[in-house]
Design a protein around this motif. Structure first.
Motif, PDB file in Angstrom:
ATOM      1  N   VAL A 149       1.474 -62.934   1.553  1.00 39.67           N
ATOM      2  CA  VAL A 149       2.389 -61.801   1.504  1.00 39.67           C
ATOM      3  C   VAL A 149       1.636 -60.485   1.303  1.00 39.67           C
ATOM      4  CG1 VAL A 149       4.311 -60.802   0.207  1.00 39.67           C
ATOM      5  CG2 VAL A 149       4.288 -63.226   0.698  1.00 39.67           C
ATOM      6  N   VAL A 150       0.548 -60.514   0.553  1.00 46.87           N
ATOM      7  CA  VAL A 150      -0.228 -59.290   0.308  1.00 46.87           C
ATOM      8  C   VAL A 150      -0.805 -58.752   1.616  1.00 46.87           C
ATOM      9  CG1 VAL A 150      -2.234 -58.359  -0.893  1.00 46.87           C
ATOM     10  CG2 VAL A 150      -0.779 -60.029  -2.034  1.00 46.87           C
ATOM     11  N   ALA A 151      -1.332 -59.637   2.442  1.00 43.22           N
ATOM     12  CA  ALA A 151      -1.871 -59.222   3.742  1.00 43.22           C
ATOM     13  C   ALA A 151      -0.753 -58.686   4.634  1.00 43.22           C
ATOM     14  CB  ALA A 151      -2.573 -60.394   4.418  1.00 43.22           C
ATOM     15  N   ALA A 152       0.425 -59.295   4.571  1.00 44.76           N
ATOM     16  CA  ALA A 152       1.549 -58.833   5.382  1.00 44.76           C
ATOM     17  C   ALA A 152       1.966 -57.417   4.985  1.00 44.76           C
ATOM     18  CB  ALA A 152       2.724 -59.793   5.239  1.00 44.76           C
ATOM     19  N   LYS A 153       1.920 -57.108   3.690  1.00 41.55           N
ATOM     20  CA  LYS A 153       2.254 -55.754   3.244  1.00 41.55           C
ATOM     21  C   LYS A 153       1.241 -54.745   3.778  1.00 41.55           C
ATOM     22  CE  LYS A 153       4.679 -57.049  -0.952  1.00 41.55           C
ATOM     23  NZ  LYS A 153       4.685 -57.034  -2.422  1.00 41.55           N
ATOM     24  N   LYS A 154      -0.038 -55.111   3.764  1.00 45.76           N
ATOM     25  CA  LYS A 154      -1.077 -54.214   4.295  1.00 45.76           C
ATOM     26  C   LYS A 154      -0.860 -53.958   5.785  1.00 45.76           C
ATOM     27  CE  LYS A 154      -4.755 -55.459   1.084  1.00 45.76           C
ATOM     28  NZ  LYS A 154      -6.071 -56.110   0.948  1.00 45.76           N
ATOM     29  N   ILE A 155      -0.523 -54.995   6.520  1.00 42.29           N
ATOM     30  CA  ILE A 155      -0.292 -54.867   7.958  1.00 42.29           C
ATOM     31  C   ILE A 155       0.945 -54.006   8.211  1.00 42.29           C
ATOM     32  CG2 ILE A 155       0.157 -56.143  10.090  1.00 42.29           C
ATOM     33  CD1 ILE A 155      -2.692 -56.391   8.837  1.00 42.29           C
ATOM     34  N   GLY A 156       1.959 -54.120   7.375  1.00 38.92           N
ATOM     35  CA  GLY A 156       3.159 -53.293   7.508  1.00 38.92           C
ATOM     36  C   GLY A 156       2.860 -51.817   7.341  1.00 38.92           C
ATOM     37  N   THR A 157       2.028 -51.472   6.364  1.00 35.83           N
ATOM     38  CA  THR A 157       1.670 -50.068   6.180  1.00 35.83           C
ATOM     39  C   THR A 157       0.779 -49.573   7.303  1.00 35.83           C
ATOM     40  OG1 THR A 157      -0.166 -50.700   4.733  1.00 35.83           O
ATOM     41  CG2 THR A 157       1.916 -50.115   3.675  1.00 35.83           C
ATOM     42  N   GLU A 158      -0.112 -50.437   7.806  1.00 34.39           N
ATOM     43  CA  GLU A 158      -0.981 -50.052   8.930  1.00 34.39           C
ATOM     44  C   GLU A 158      -0.169 -49.740  10.178  1.00 34.39           C
ATOM     45  OE1 GLU A 158      -4.223 -52.645   9.967  1.00 34.39           O
ATOM     46  OE2 GLU A 158      -4.755 -52.929   7.856  1.00 34.39           O
ATOM     47  N   ILE A 159       0.807 -50.586  10.491  1.00 33.66           N
ATOM     48  CA  ILE A 159       1.579 -50.371  11.711  1.00 33.66           C
ATOM     49  C   ILE A 159       2.474 -49.144  11.566  1.00 33.66           C
ATOM     50  CG2 ILE A 159       3.566 -51.860  11.209  1.00 33.66           C
ATOM     51  CD1 ILE A 159       1.745 -51.620  14.568  1.00 33.66           C
ATOM     52  N   ALA A 160       2.919 -48.841  10.358  1.00 31.49           N
ATOM     53  CA  ALA A 160       3.722 -47.633  10.150  1.00 31.49           C
ATOM     54  C   ALA A 160       2.880 -46.387  10.409  1.00 31.49           C
ATOM     55  CB  ALA A 160       4.289 -47.611   8.741  1.00 31.49           C
ATOM     56  N   LYS A 161       1.636 -46.386   9.944  1.00 33.58           N
ATOM     57  CA  LYS A 161       0.736 -45.259  10.197  1.00 33.58           C
ATOM     58  C   LYS A 161       0.437 -45.119  11.687  1.00 33.58           C
ATOM     59  CE  LYS A 161      -1.614 -45.484   5.747  1.00 33.58           C
ATOM     60  NZ  LYS A 161      -2.872 -45.852   5.077  1.00 33.58           N
ATOM     61  N   ALA A 162       0.213 -46.253  12.354  1.00 35.82           N
ATOM     62  CA  ALA A 162      -0.080 -46.226  13.787  1.00 35.82           C
ATOM     63  C   ALA A 162       1.129 -45.744  14.583  1.00 35.82           C
ATOM     64  CB  ALA A 162      -0.508 -47.610  14.256  1.00 35.82           C
ATOM     65  N   ALA A 163       2.327 -46.102  14.141  1.00 32.94           N
ATOM     66  CA  ALA A 163       3.544 -45.663  14.827  1.00 32.94           C
ATOM     67  C   ALA A 163       3.736 -44.165  14.665  1.00 32.94           C
ATOM     68  CB  ALA A 163       4.752 -46.414  14.286  1.00 32.94           C
ATOM     69  N   LYS A 164       3.431 -43.650  13.490  1.00 33.34           N
ATOM     70  CA  LYS A 164       3.529 -42.205  13.294  1.00 33.34           C
ATOM     71  C   LYS A 164       2.532 -41.467  14.173  1.00 33.34           C
ATOM     72  CE  LYS A 164       5.307 -41.937   8.600  1.00 33.34           C
ATOM     73  NZ  LYS A 164       5.019 -41.480   7.227  1.00 33.34           N
ATOM     74  N   ALA A 165       1.370 -42.071  14.389  1.00 34.36           N
ATOM     75  CA  ALA A 165       0.349 -41.443  15.231  1.00 34.36           C
ATOM     76  C   ALA A 165       0.818 -41.295  16.675  1.00 34.36           C
ATOM     77  CB  ALA A 165      -0.947 -42.235  15.182  1.00 34.36           C
TER      78      ALA A 165
END
Length: 113
Positions: free
Chosen positions: A64-80
């Motif tokens: 679950v910890v890795a999934a949370k990191k991936i969720g924040t990464e994809i949110a940053k990439a989507a904003k980009a």
């Protein structure tokens, strides 16, 4: 004839894609294996991958910890790429555990489902 688990999951995933393709909104598509979790931001027409993230570089990518990191990464990439509204495509996976953690982290990062 009873469907196998995989066939049922694929049928649900296809139904989701067909339903949201006509709405014209980008898809946040999730795939999880036993060791990793992958997520892609796919264009509304379904032909381009706008952003992606995975837990391959994580030591323990299947938790679950890795999934949370991936969720924040994809949110940053989507904003980009200037995407804020997406349809969350679980690909037939149940909304709990790693999939739920990824979705909540993406929401906290600024994506609107």
């Amino acid at each position: 004839m009873k469907l196998s688990k995989k066939q049922a999951r694929l049928r649900r995933a296809t139904k989701f894609r067909a339903k949201h393709a006509e709405k014209g909104v980008e898809r946040l598509c999730v795939y999880k294996s036993s060791q990793h979790i992958y997520v892609q931001l796919i264009s509304a027409c379904g032909t381009k991958t706008l952003a992606s993230a995975s837990s391959i570089k994580e030591k323990n990518g299947g938790n679950v910890v890795a999934a949370k990191k991936i969720g924040t990464e994809i949110a940053k990439a989507a904003k980009a790429v200037k995407v804020t509204k997406v349809a969350f495509d679980r690909s037939g996976f149940k909304y709990h555990g790693r999939v739920k953690a990824l979705a909540e982290a993406a929401r906290d990062g600024g994506l609107d489902f």
